[in-house]
Write an enzyme that holds these catalytic residues in place. Structure first.
Site, mmCIF file in Angstrom:
data_model
loop_
_atom_site.group_PDB
_atom_site.id
_atom_site.type_symbol
_atom_site.label_atom_id
_atom_site.label_comp_id
_atom_site.label_asym_id
_atom_site.label_seq_id
_atom_site.Cartn_x
_atom_site.Cartn_y
_atom_site.Cartn_z
ATOM 1 N N LYS A 98 107.132 21.576 55.244
ATOM 2 C CA LYS A 98 106.193 20.659 54.957
ATOM 3 C C LYS A 98 106.696 19.564 54.335
ATOM 4 C CE LYS A 98 101.864 23.556 54.108
ATOM 5 N NZ LYS A 98 102.134 23.840 55.490
ATOM 6 N N ASP A 131 105.783 20.875 59.560
ATOM 7 C CA ASP A 131 104.233 21.132 59.617
ATOM 8 C C ASP A 131 103.435 19.845 59.710
ATOM 9 O OD1 ASP A 131 104.899 23.930 59.086
ATOM 10 O OD2 ASP A 131 103.780 24.049 57.360
ATOM 11 N N MET A 132 102.152 19.781 60.019
ATOM 12 C CA MET A 132 101.418 18.863 59.838
ATOM 13 C C MET A 132 100.289 19.044 58.723
ATOM 14 S SD MET A 132 100.894 15.513 60.711
ATOM 15 C CE MET A 132 101.635 15.106 62.063
ATOM 16 N N ARG A 181 104.627 21.662 68.310
ATOM 17 C CA ARG A 181 103.469 22.853 68.173
ATOM 18 C C ARG A 181 102.281 22.335 67.716
ATOM 19 N NH1 ARG A 181 105.409 25.344 62.803
ATOM 20 N NH2 ARG A 181 103.627 24.120 61.869
ATOM 21 N N LYS A 184 94.999 23.766 65.825
ATOM 22 C CA LYS A 184 93.432 23.327 65.823
ATOM 23 C C LYS A 184 93.556 22.441 64.469
ATOM 24 C CE LYS A 184 91.073 27.080 68.296
ATOM 25 N NZ LYS A 184 89.892 27.621 68.083
ATOM 26 N N ALA A 186 93.722 22.646 59.829
ATOM 27 C CA ALA A 186 93.446 23.605 58.878
ATOM 28 C C ALA A 186 92.988 22.869 57.675
ATOM 29 C CB ALA A 186 94.714 24.329 58.388
ATOM 30 N N THR A 228 97.691 29.433 67.940
ATOM 31 C CA THR A 228 96.433 29.731 67.836
ATOM 32 C C THR A 228 96.282 31.174 68.053
ATOM 33 O OG1 THR A 228 94.305 29.519 68.709
ATOM 34 C CG2 THR A 228 96.023 29.542 70.518
ATOM 35 N N HIS A 229 95.166 31.731 67.218
ATOM 36 C CA HIS A 229 94.841 32.971 67.249
ATOM 37 C C HIS A 229 93.740 33.216 68.386
ATOM 38 C CE1 HIS A 229 96.163 32.205 63.199
ATOM 39 N NE2 HIS A 229 97.050 33.174 63.577
ATOM 40 N N ARG A 290 93.087 28.719 52.550
ATOM 41 C CA ARG A 290 92.909 28.069 54.045
ATOM 42 C C ARG A 290 92.721 29.094 54.915
ATOM 43 N NH1 ARG A 290 96.741 23.858 52.336
ATOM 44 N NH2 ARG A 290 98.507 24.959 53.420
HETATM 45 P P1 FDA Z 1 89.881 29.549 65.256
HETATM 46 O O1 FDA Z 1 89.802 29.076 63.862
HETATM 47 O O2 FDA Z 1 88.846 29.206 66.194
HETATM 48 O O3 FDA Z 1 89.918 31.085 65.359
HETATM 49 C C1 FDA Z 1 89.865 31.782 66.590
HETATM 50 C C2 FDA Z 1 89.839 33.459 66.285
HETATM 51 O O4 FDA Z 1 91.316 33.657 65.744
HETATM 52 C C3 FDA Z 1 88.841 33.474 65.263
HETATM 53 O O5 FDA Z 1 87.464 34.063 65.749
HETATM 54 C C4 FDA Z 1 89.645 34.994 64.533
HETATM 55 O O6 FDA Z 1 89.276 36.152 65.572
HETATM 56 C C5 FDA Z 1 91.117 34.611 64.816
HETATM 57 N N1 FDA Z 1 91.516 34.108 63.751
HETATM 58 C C6 FDA Z 1 91.731 32.509 63.364
HETATM 59 N N2 FDA Z 1 92.149 32.616 62.226
HETATM 60 C C7 FDA Z 1 92.265 33.669 61.574
HETATM 61 C C8 FDA Z 1 92.539 34.299 60.182
HETATM 62 N N3 FDA Z 1 93.122 33.411 59.133
HETATM 63 N N4 FDA Z 1 92.335 35.508 59.810
HETATM 64 C C9 FDA Z 1 91.829 36.436 60.951
HETATM 65 N N5 FDA Z 1 91.468 36.086 62.123
HETATM 66 C C10 FDA Z 1 91.689 34.586 62.602
HETATM 67 N N6 FDA Z 1 97.499 24.086 60.478
HETATM 68 C C11 FDA Z 1 97.836 22.636 60.408
HETATM 69 O O7 FDA Z 1 97.018 21.925 60.000
HETATM 70 N N7 FDA Z 1 99.150 22.477 60.241
HETATM 71 C C12 FDA Z 1 100.260 22.953 60.425
HETATM 72 O O8 FDA Z 1 101.431 22.824 60.552
HETATM 73 C C13 FDA Z 1 99.928 24.646 60.823
HETATM 74 N N8 FDA Z 1 100.733 25.490 61.278
HETATM 75 C C14 FDA Z 1 100.608 26.291 61.886
HETATM 76 C C15 FDA Z 1 101.384 27.248 62.533
HETATM 77 C C16 FDA Z 1 101.141 28.251 63.140
HETATM 78 C C17 FDA Z 1 102.171 29.119 63.724
HETATM 79 C C18 FDA Z 1 99.740 28.865 63.397
HETATM 80 C C19 FDA Z 1 99.373 30.093 63.908
HETATM 81 C C20 FDA Z 1 98.930 27.858 62.782
HETATM 82 C C21 FDA Z 1 99.279 26.777 61.859
HETATM 83 N N9 FDA Z 1 97.946 25.940 61.547
HETATM 84 C C22 FDA Z 1 98.574 24.734 60.900
HETATM 85 C C23 FDA Z 1 96.733 26.694 61.354
HETATM 86 C C24 FDA Z 1 95.752 26.267 62.303
HETATM 87 O O9 FDA Z 1 95.686 24.795 62.373
HETATM 88 C C25 FDA Z 1 94.520 26.881 62.301
HETATM 89 O O10 FDA Z 1 93.733 26.685 60.881
HETATM 90 C C26 FDA Z 1 94.477 28.268 62.428
HETATM 91 O O11 FDA Z 1 95.426 28.675 63.521
HETATM 92 C C27 FDA Z 1 93.038 28.938 62.714
HETATM 93 O O12 FDA Z 1 92.855 28.425 64.036
HETATM 94 P P2 FDA Z 1 92.942 29.262 65.670
HETATM 95 O O13 FDA Z 1 93.458 28.343 66.342
HETATM 96 O O14 FDA Z 1 93.493 30.528 65.276
HETATM 97 O O15 FDA Z 1 91.496 29.180 66.093
#
Ligand code: FDA
Length: 309
Positions: A98, A131-132, A181, A184, A186, A228-229, A290
């Site tokens: 970061k 990171d962003m 990378r 969505k 955070a 993403t998850h 977060r």
């Molecule tokens: P979404 O939030 O729509 O979730 C989709 C589904 O995934 C949920 O319904 C649930 O099933 C599962 N899920 C998601 N989050 C979960 C959790 N915490 N616990 C359990 N299940 C969960 N953001 C940012 O702003 N700057 C950054 O540099 C990064 N870097 C980063 C690196 C990596 C490797 C990852 C995976 C994520 C980030 N993020 C990030 C975080 C990102 O912006 C986002 O907040 C999370 O990944 C959650 O969003 P999803 O894409 O998973 O989708």
């Protein structure tokens, strides 16, 4: 934004709560769901286990918004040690940093110097991810990224699909052949700069992912990773890749440690590239909040650990 998400994101910035959270063992037990431990050795141990199961790994030491230059230098020294240990093991593990932890709030010049020290210590061809953070940092983060890319062409940047500006940011980075990378996003942000709802963010994510995959295939960018998850979104990305005859091994999905482990295994079994970001360190409070905000159902872990069930 949902009420629970808004409350949790507001709480993530509350200093009073941050200073007290670690005193509660039920909170520390809940944090363990998302991180293997507070030390670098805990993180390296988890990375070894994940690599043995064909996951790529990325380490990040928790921390943000350092308040003085000495603290930023300590972070650099720590990451230099991490790189030394990773290289000694010849592990594929990468790091993600970061910029506010490297002194961005103090001065962009200091931050860039610190970043360059890390990039210079990395083996050419390997990636250090940036990171962003929240939106006030986006412009300077992109500027620093542009500054270092010529000398360190495999450096990666995180971009957030929830921001209206991100598509234009990708276009402006394209001539520099970035590594991206895609996440969505955070942070709690003003509605004016965000896409309007989850459906719009998911649609934007998929459109940007498709654009990045095509660009990667043409060699117009070095690397795309989709962090993403979201299982339906991951499926849509994989289906697009197959329709475009992009090999499974050229599609990289990254997730956070401890989340969607079944989906991770499914990807590995299918020959897709799957990476796991492992966070460690004592400064876990805002990061943990977060993670709760992303899925308020995670609050149940807190409740379960509180009641000891
Ligand atoms: P979404 O939030 O729509 O979730 C989709 C589904 O995934 C949920 O319904 C649930 O099933 C599962 N899920 C998601 N989050 C979960 C959790 N915490 N616990 C359990 N299940 C969960 N953001 C940012 O702003 N700057 C950054 O540099 C990064 N870097 C980063 C690196 C990596 C490797 C990852 C995976 C994520 C980030 N993020 C990030 C975080 C990102 O912006 C986002 O907040 C999370 O990944 C959650 O969003 P999803 O894409 O998973 O989708």
């Amino acid at each position: 934004m949902g009420v629970a998400r808004a409350v949790l994101l507001a709480a993530s910035q509350n200093r009073w709560m941050r200073e007290r959270a670690a005193r509660f063992s039920f909170i520390r037990r809940s944090v363990r769901r998302f991180m293997p431990g507070e030390t670098l050795d805990d993180a390296l141990g988890a990375a070894r286990e994940l690599q043995a199961r064909n996951r790529g790994t990325v380490l990040t030491q928790l921390g943000e918004n350092v308040a003085d230059a000495a603290e930023a230098r300590q972070v650099v020294a720590h990451y230099l040690e991490v790189l030394r240990k990773i290289h000694a093991e010849s592990a594929g593990t990468e790091i993600s940093v970061k910029l506010t932890q490297l002194g961005l709030d103090l001065s962009p010049q200091l931050c860039e110097e610190n970043l360059r020290r890390l990039l210079a210590a990395e083996i050419p061809g390997r990636t250090i991810w940036i990171d962003m953070e929240a939106s006030p940092y986006v412009e300077t983060t992109l500027e620093l990224y542009r500054n270092v890319l010529a000398a360190f062409p495999t450096t990666g940047i995180c971009l957030q699909a929830y921001l209206r500006r991100t598509q234009a940011d990708i276009e402006s980075l394209m001539p520099l052949k970035p590594s991206v990378r895609l996440v969505k996003g955070a942070y709690a942000e003003a509605p004016e700069i965000l896409l309007k709802d989850k459906a719009a963010i998911d649609a934007n994510y998929l459109a940007l992912a498709q654009h990045l995959l095509r660009a990667q295939r043409k060699g117009a960018i070095v690397r795309a990773a989709f962090a993403t998850h979201d299982a339906p979104l991951i499926r849509a990305i994989c289906e697009f890749a197959q329709a475009e005859s992009i090999a499974n091994g050229d599609v990289e999905i990254q997730m956070l440690y401890g989340i969607q482990t079944g989906e991770q295994q499914r990807l590995v079994n299918g020959g897709w590239r799957c990476g796991v970001l492992i966070a460690y360190g004592t400064y876990w409070y805002p990061w943990f909040m977060r993670r709760l905000a992303e899925r308020p159902a995670n609050l149940w872990f807190l409740v379960k650990n509180l009641t000891g069930s």
